[in-house]
Scaffold this motif. Structure first.
Motif, PDB file in Angstrom:
ATOM      1  N   GLY A 125       0.801  -1.207   0.000  1.00 17.29           N
ATOM      2  CA  GLY A 125       0.000   0.000   0.000  1.00 17.29           C
ATOM      3  C   GLY A 125       0.839   1.265   0.000  1.00 17.29           C
ATOM      4  O   GLY A 125       1.988   1.284  -0.454  1.00 17.29           O
ATOM      5  N   LEU A 126       0.269   2.341   0.535  1.00 15.62           N
ATOM      6  CA  LEU A 126       0.948   3.628   0.576  1.00 15.62           C
ATOM      7  C   LEU A 126       1.926   3.693   1.733  1.00 15.62           C
ATOM      8  O   LEU A 126       1.697   3.121   2.805  1.00 15.62           O
ATOM      9  CB  LEU A 126      -0.072   4.760   0.718  1.00 15.62           C
ATOM     10  N   ALA A 127       3.019   4.415   1.529  1.00 15.63           N
ATOM     11  CA  ALA A 127       3.974   4.666   2.603  1.00 15.63           C
ATOM     12  C   ALA A 127       3.482   5.858   3.414  1.00 15.63           C
ATOM     13  O   ALA A 127       3.197   6.921   2.854  1.00 15.63           O
ATOM     14  CB  ALA A 127       5.358   4.954   2.016  1.00 15.63           C
ATOM     15  N   ASP A 128       3.373   5.675   4.727  1.00  9.98           N
ATOM     16  CA  ASP A 128       2.869   6.713   5.646  1.00  9.98           C
ATOM     17  C   ASP A 128       1.433   7.114   5.317  1.00  9.98           C
ATOM     18  O   ASP A 128       0.988   8.187   5.712  1.00  9.98           O
ATOM     19  CB  ASP A 128       3.769   7.956   5.612  1.00  9.98           C
ATOM     20  N   GLY A 129       0.743   6.287   4.560  1.00  7.90           N
ATOM     21  CA  GLY A 129      -0.654   6.531   4.267  1.00  7.90           C
ATOM     22  C   GLY A 129      -0.948   7.604   3.238  1.00  7.90           C
ATOM     23  O   GLY A 129      -2.112   7.853   2.918  1.00  7.90           O
ATOM     24  N   SER A 130       0.090   8.246   2.686  1.00  9.26           N
ATOM     25  CA  SER A 130      -0.164   9.339   1.745  1.00  9.26           C
ATOM     26  C   SER A 130       0.809   9.380   0.579  1.00  9.26           C
ATOM     27  O   SER A 130       0.623  10.173  -0.342  1.00  9.26           O
ATOM     28  CB  SER A 130      -0.100  10.688   2.478  1.00  9.26           C
ATOM     29  N   LYS A 131       1.860   8.543   0.595  1.00  8.84           N
ATOM     30  CA  LYS A 131       2.865   8.598  -0.461  1.00  8.84           C
ATOM     31  C   LYS A 131       3.109   7.215  -1.048  1.00  8.84           C
ATOM     32  O   LYS A 131       2.997   6.204  -0.364  1.00  8.84           O
ATOM     33  CB  LYS A 131       4.186   9.178   0.082  1.00  8.84           C
ATOM     34  N   TYR A 132       3.468   7.220  -2.346  1.00 10.92           N
ATOM     35  CA  TYR A 132       3.850   5.987  -3.016  1.00 10.92           C
ATOM     36  C   TYR A 132       5.344   5.754  -2.839  1.00 10.92           C
ATOM     37  O   TYR A 132       6.123   6.700  -2.741  1.00 10.92           O
ATOM     38  CB  TYR A 132       3.557   6.064  -4.519  1.00 10.92           C
ATOM     39  N   THR A 133       5.721   4.503  -2.810  1.00 13.08           N
ATOM     40  CA  THR A 133       7.133   4.141  -2.923  1.00 13.08           C
ATOM     41  C   THR A 133       7.401   3.837  -4.387  1.00 13.08           C
ATOM     42  O   THR A 133       6.890   2.865  -4.949  1.00 13.08           O
ATOM     43  CB  THR A 133       7.466   2.910  -2.075  1.00 13.08           C
ATOM     44  N   GLY A 134       8.192   4.672  -5.021  1.00 12.84           N
ATOM     45  CA  GLY A 134       8.386   4.578  -6.457  1.00 12.84           C
ATOM     46  C   GLY A 134       7.378   5.432  -7.193  1.00 12.84           C
ATOM     47  O   GLY A 134       6.351   5.849  -6.640  1.00 12.84           O
ATOM     48  N   LEU A 135       7.659   5.701  -8.461  1.00 15.95           N
ATOM     49  CA  LEU A 135       6.758   6.523  -9.266  1.00 15.95           C
ATOM     50  C   LEU A 135       5.490   5.740  -9.588  1.00 15.95           C
ATOM     51  O   LEU A 135       5.553   4.599 -10.058  1.00 15.95           O
ATOM     52  CB  LEU A 135       7.453   6.940 -10.565  1.00 15.95           C
ATOM     53  N   ALA A 136       4.342   6.344  -9.300  1.00 16.75           N
ATOM     54  CA  ALA A 136       3.066   5.695  -9.613  1.00 16.75           C
ATOM     55  C   ALA A 136       2.986   5.424 -11.107  1.00 16.75           C
ATOM     56  O   ALA A 136       3.361   6.258 -11.934  1.00 16.75           O
ATOM     57  CB  ALA A 136       1.900   6.558  -9.152  1.00 16.75           C
ATOM     58  N   ILE A 137       2.476   4.252 -11.466  1.00 19.59           N
ATOM     59  CA  ILE A 137       2.550   3.798 -12.847  1.00 19.59           C
ATOM     60  C   ILE A 137       1.668   4.610 -13.787  1.00 19.59           C
ATOM     61  O   ILE A 137       1.929   4.689 -14.992  1.00 19.59           O
ATOM     62  CB  ILE A 137       2.194   2.296 -12.904  1.00 19.59           C
ATOM     63  N   ASP A 138       0.627   5.268 -13.273  1.00 22.30           N
ATOM     64  CA  ASP A 138      -0.206   6.082 -14.153  1.00 22.30           C
ATOM     65  C   ASP A 138       0.531   7.312 -14.671  1.00 22.30           C
ATOM     66  O   ASP A 138       0.170   7.862 -15.719  1.00 22.30           O
ATOM     67  CB  ASP A 138      -1.497   6.494 -13.446  1.00 22.30           C
ATOM     68  N   ASN A 139       1.577   7.727 -13.954  1.00 25.03           N
ATOM     69  CA  ASN A 139       2.376   8.859 -14.416  1.00 25.03           C
ATOM     70  C   ASN A 139       3.124   8.546 -15.703  1.00 25.03           C
ATOM     71  O   ASN A 139       3.517   9.460 -16.433  1.00 25.03           O
ATOM     72  CB  ASN A 139       3.366   9.301 -13.333  1.00 25.03           C
ATOM     73  N   ASN A 140       3.340   7.257 -15.989  1.00 19.89           N
ATOM     74  CA  ASN A 140       3.998   6.869 -17.236  1.00 19.89           C
ATOM     75  C   ASN A 140       3.209   7.362 -18.443  1.00 19.89           C
ATOM     76  O   ASN A 140       3.761   7.918 -19.386  1.00 19.89           O
ATOM     77  CB  ASN A 140       4.157   5.351 -17.304  1.00 19.89           C
ATOM     78  N   SER A 141       1.893   7.144 -18.410  1.00 23.64           N
ATOM     79  CA  SER A 141       1.060   7.564 -19.538  1.00 23.64           C
ATOM     80  C   SER A 141       1.028   9.083 -19.666  1.00 23.64           C
ATOM     81  O   SER A 141       1.068   9.626 -20.775  1.00 23.64           O
ATOM     82  CB  SER A 141      -0.362   7.024 -19.372  1.00 23.64           C
ATOM     83  N   ILE A 142       0.958   9.784 -18.523  1.00 20.02           N
ATOM     84  CA  ILE A 142       0.947  11.250 -18.562  1.00 20.02           C
ATOM     85  C   ILE A 142       2.221  11.775 -19.206  1.00 20.02           C
ATOM     86  O   ILE A 142       2.188  12.701 -20.030  1.00 20.02           O
ATOM     87  CB  ILE A 142       0.776  11.812 -17.140  1.00 20.02           C
ATOM     88  N   ALA A 143       3.372  11.160 -18.868  1.00 18.69           N
ATOM     89  CA  ALA A 143       4.652  11.596 -19.426  1.00 18.69           C
ATOM     90  C   ALA A 143       4.770  11.249 -20.911  1.00 18.69           C
ATOM     91  O   ALA A 143       5.247  12.056 -21.719  1.00 18.69           O
ATOM     92  CB  ALA A 143       5.802  10.955 -18.642  1.00 18.69           C
ATOM     93  N   LEU A 144       4.328  10.049 -21.308  1.00 19.64           N
ATOM     94  CA  LEU A 144       4.440   9.636 -22.706  1.00 19.64           C
ATOM     95  C   LEU A 144       3.556  10.474 -23.618  1.00 19.64           C
ATOM     96  O   LEU A 144       3.927  10.796 -24.750  1.00 19.64           O
ATOM     97  CB  LEU A 144       4.091   8.153 -22.843  1.00 19.64           C
ATOM     98  N   VAL A 145       2.369  10.833 -23.134  1.00 22.93           N
ATOM     99  CA  VAL A 145       1.480  11.696 -23.915  1.00 22.93           C
ATOM    100  C   VAL A 145       2.140  13.048 -24.163  1.00 22.93           C
ATOM    101  O   VAL A 145       2.056  13.604 -25.267  1.00 22.93           O
ATOM    102  CB  VAL A 145       0.131  11.857 -23.191  1.00 22.93           C
TER     103      VAL A 145
END
Length: 290
Positions: free
Chosen positions: A134-154
């Motif tokens: 799950g989330l680290a500290d309840g509010s952050k991801y460990t590693g780049l969230a995978i949905d950001n890949n599509s935002i960057a590629l677009v």
């Protein structure tokens, strides 16, 4: 284990198809449909249309979680089912699709296979890690969230027409490997989809991207509408140039052999009698006027 069996007896299983009418799941399935559309256009090589489908898949992915958290009366099984559905769609949308995009833009050259596999593997590992911890500290991801890949590629594909295909394929390869490395890294990234302001920003970004790539599609259709005329004209000119010289009249205008022979006869004939030129003079010598 015994407790789960007793709970299942107390709460009989819900009909499978009934989960499809849950509003958050409708958003998830809409994102899956966008994913199918973008894979279709990626294979066809229509990357502008594919980018529109890619960013809308992210928009529906963010919307389903926001709606699920605001809905009342959803049971625990509804949330568990939605979470599982979301993860399965994510691996297709953010793992399989970027790999196909890299392969397609690289003309399915085998040299792009390692990069495509690393992108897919990093996506699978990233989603499995999130499902487990799950989330680290309840509010952050460990590693780049995978949905950001599509935002960057677009965003990257906005520069696709500014360089050659060979150069952009290298840029896409490097970007894919860089995103894959960030997905499995230990960096902490905020959960952007959890805040309404970020959802508004994504909605604005989605509409802007759709307008830009929609304009590119329109320009492409206009070029295709002109190209058949140019092709027909080029084919006509090439066929004329391939004709024997005697069939050509004034460059590109030509007549059939029968028409050409008639024109030669009519041009050499006398305008008053229809006889060939010179014949009238000979007749005057043979039959002088009284």
């Amino acid at each position: 284990m015994t407790q789960k069996i007793l709970e299942n007896h107390k709460n009989p299983q819900t009909i499978i198809i009934s989960y499809a009418w849950d509003i958050p799941n409708i958003c998830s399935l809409s994102g899956l449909f966008c994913t199918l559309i973008k894979i279709y256009f990626i294979i066809l090589g229509n990357y502008s249309a594919a980018m529109i489908g890619m960013i809308w898949a992210v928009a529906f992915d963010w919307a389903d979680g926001l709606i699920a958290r605001r809905m009342k009366g959803r049971t625990g099984s509804d949330g568990q089912f939605g979470g599982q559905l979301d993860v399965l769609i994510d691996i297709v949308s953010y793992g399989v699709t970027p790999a196909i995009l890299l392969l397609s833009y690289g003309k399915f050259d085998p040299v792009f296979l390692p990069g495509a596999f690393l992108m897919l593997a990093a996506g699978a590992i990233r989603l499995s890690y999130f499902s487990t911890f799950g989330l680290a500290d309840g509010s952050k991801y460990t590693g780049l969230a995978i949905d950001n890949n599509s935002i960057a590629l677009v965003f990257l594909f906005l520069f696709e027409g500014m360089v050659s295909t060979e150069v952009f394929s290298v840029m896409l390869y490097a970007a894919g490997l860089g995103l894959a490395a960030l997905n499995v890294s230990q960096i902490s990234t905020p959960k952007l989809s959890g805040k309404p302001i970020n959802v508004v920003l994504l909605a604005t970004y989605t509409l802007a991207i759709s307008a830009i790539y929609g304009w590119k599609l329109l320009l492409g259709l206009q070029r295709q509408a002109r190209s058949p005329r140019r092709t027909l004209k080029a084919e006509t000119q090439s066929r004329v140039q391939a004709l024997p010289h005697r069939f050509k009249v004034r460059g590109s205008v030509f007549h059939s052999p029968g028409t050409a022979s008639k024109s030669r006869v009519s041009s050499s004939a006398d305008s008053s009698t229809g006889l060939p030129s010179g014949s009238r003079t000979k007749m005057k010598r043979l039959f002088p006027a009284p």
